[in-house]
Design a protein around this motif. Structure first.
Motif, mmCIF file in Angstrom:
data_model
loop_
_atom_site.group_PDB
_atom_site.id
_atom_site.type_symbol
_atom_site.label_atom_id
_atom_site.label_comp_id
_atom_site.label_asym_id
_atom_site.label_seq_id
_atom_site.Cartn_x
_atom_site.Cartn_y
_atom_site.Cartn_z
ATOM 1 N N ILE A 160 21.263 31.564 -60.019
ATOM 2 C CA ILE A 160 20.001 30.975 -59.561
ATOM 3 C C ILE A 160 18.837 31.421 -60.436
ATOM 4 N N LEU A 161 18.824 32.700 -60.813
ATOM 5 C CA LEU A 161 17.723 33.227 -61.616
ATOM 6 C C LEU A 161 17.809 32.789 -63.076
ATOM 7 N N LEU A 162 19.031 32.658 -63.586
ATOM 8 C CA LEU A 162 19.193 32.293 -64.992
ATOM 9 C C LEU A 162 19.059 30.794 -65.234
ATOM 10 N N ALA A 171 14.506 29.967 -56.426
ATOM 11 C CA ALA A 171 14.546 31.356 -55.978
ATOM 12 C C ALA A 171 14.080 31.522 -54.533
ATOM 13 N N PRO A 172 12.915 30.994 -54.135
ATOM 14 C CA PRO A 172 12.481 31.184 -52.742
ATOM 15 C C PRO A 172 13.352 30.449 -51.727
ATOM 16 N N MET A 181 11.265 36.479 -59.495
ATOM 17 C CA MET A 181 10.650 35.239 -59.959
ATOM 18 C C MET A 181 9.641 35.509 -61.073
ATOM 19 N N GLU A 182 8.890 36.580 -60.942
ATOM 20 C CA GLU A 182 7.908 36.923 -61.970
ATOM 21 C C GLU A 182 8.598 37.219 -63.302
ATOM 22 N N VAL A 183 9.749 37.883 -63.231
ATOM 23 C CA VAL A 183 10.503 38.180 -64.450
ATOM 24 C C VAL A 183 10.936 36.879 -65.128
ATOM 25 N N THR A 232 2.361 32.306 -59.309
ATOM 26 C CA THR A 232 2.530 33.234 -58.182
ATOM 27 C C THR A 232 1.917 32.663 -56.914
ATOM 28 N N LEU A 233 0.710 32.108 -57.049
ATOM 29 C CA LEU A 233 0.037 31.519 -55.889
ATOM 30 C C LEU A 233 0.864 30.378 -55.305
#
Length: 243
Positions: free
Chosen positions: A28-30, A66-67, A109-111, A135-136
């Protein structure tokens, strides 16, 4: 309810250990990063304006996957294992349990956001505004992802709720230019707000915090309120421990 920092910190360490052994987490992250690499190799992005498309598209994928997918599976997995019951006996509040997972997913997510930005190679002067708006836009979606996890009985069932929600958040912004209906739907979404602000910065040279962008920031804030309300309603009705 007052959240205790030391408890959340300990829970976050546990969540990171749990995620490190989960193959779905890495996929999911990649996924947004892999798409970003593919788009930068395939599309002619030599011009600065052309770089916005792969970045915005892949970041929207990050803001949704991600969320909605990862966070909901994390919450549902803990429900499956009845972990919360044990944690509550150890003086851990349910809201601290959920807050730790939201912070972990947001950090991951920030990464991914940073990786996407530097893969595309856009000027660093845009980095602060890009990270702020992404981010917001993600905060309200994080609350919805937690709500999906609470509503789901197990990890397998999260897809029933998360898939339509992910499509709703991703597709209208991508096809908003096709007709007025999609454009109106897209305007109401935080993912579209992110894309619009980024496009205005690149194509129209409008500052991230220009007055013309205020309506898009308002959309993100409304979604944060919606996410909090939905989360609280779902949490009061179902709780985290489904048994």
């Amino acid at each position: 309810m007052k959240l205790r920092g030391r408890i959340i910190k300990a829970l976050m360490k546990k969540d990171f250990r749990m995620l490190s052994g989960n193959k779905n987490t890495f996929f999911i992250l990649l996924l947004p990063i892999l798409f970003c690499v593919l788009y930068t190799k395939i599309l002619p992005i030599g011009e600065q304006a052309g770089q916005i498309y792969p970045l915005a598209l892949c970041e929207v994928l990050n803001l949704v996957c991600a969320p909605i997918s990862l966070l909901s599976m994390m919450v549902a997995e803990e429900k499956e294992k009845n972990t919360l019951r044990t944690l509550i006996m150890s003086d851990v509040r349910a809201m601290e349990f959920l807050a730790s997972k939201m912070f972990v997913v947001l950090l991951l997510m920030e990464v991914v956001s940073v990786a996407n930005f530097f893969i595309v190679g856009i000027s660093v002067k845009y980095f602060g505004g890009y990270l702020f708006i992404s981010t917001l836009a993600s905060i309200g979606i994080l609350f919805l992802g937690a709500s999906v996890g609470i509503l789901s009985e197990n990890q397998m069932s999260t897809g029933t709720i998360s898939t339509p929600l992910m499509l709703l958040l991703m597709l209208p912004p991508m096809f908003a230019g096709m007709n007025d209906v999609l454009e109106k739907i897209a305007f109401c979404l935080p993912t579209n707000a992110f894309m619009e602000i980024m496009n205005r910065e690149y194509y129209n040279k409008a500052a991230f915090f220009a007055g013309s962008n205020l309506k898009y920031y308002a959309v993100c804030l409304v979604w944060i309120l919606i996410g909090i309300v939905v989360f609280n309603v779902v949490y009061k009705k179902r709780g985290v421990d489904s048994q």
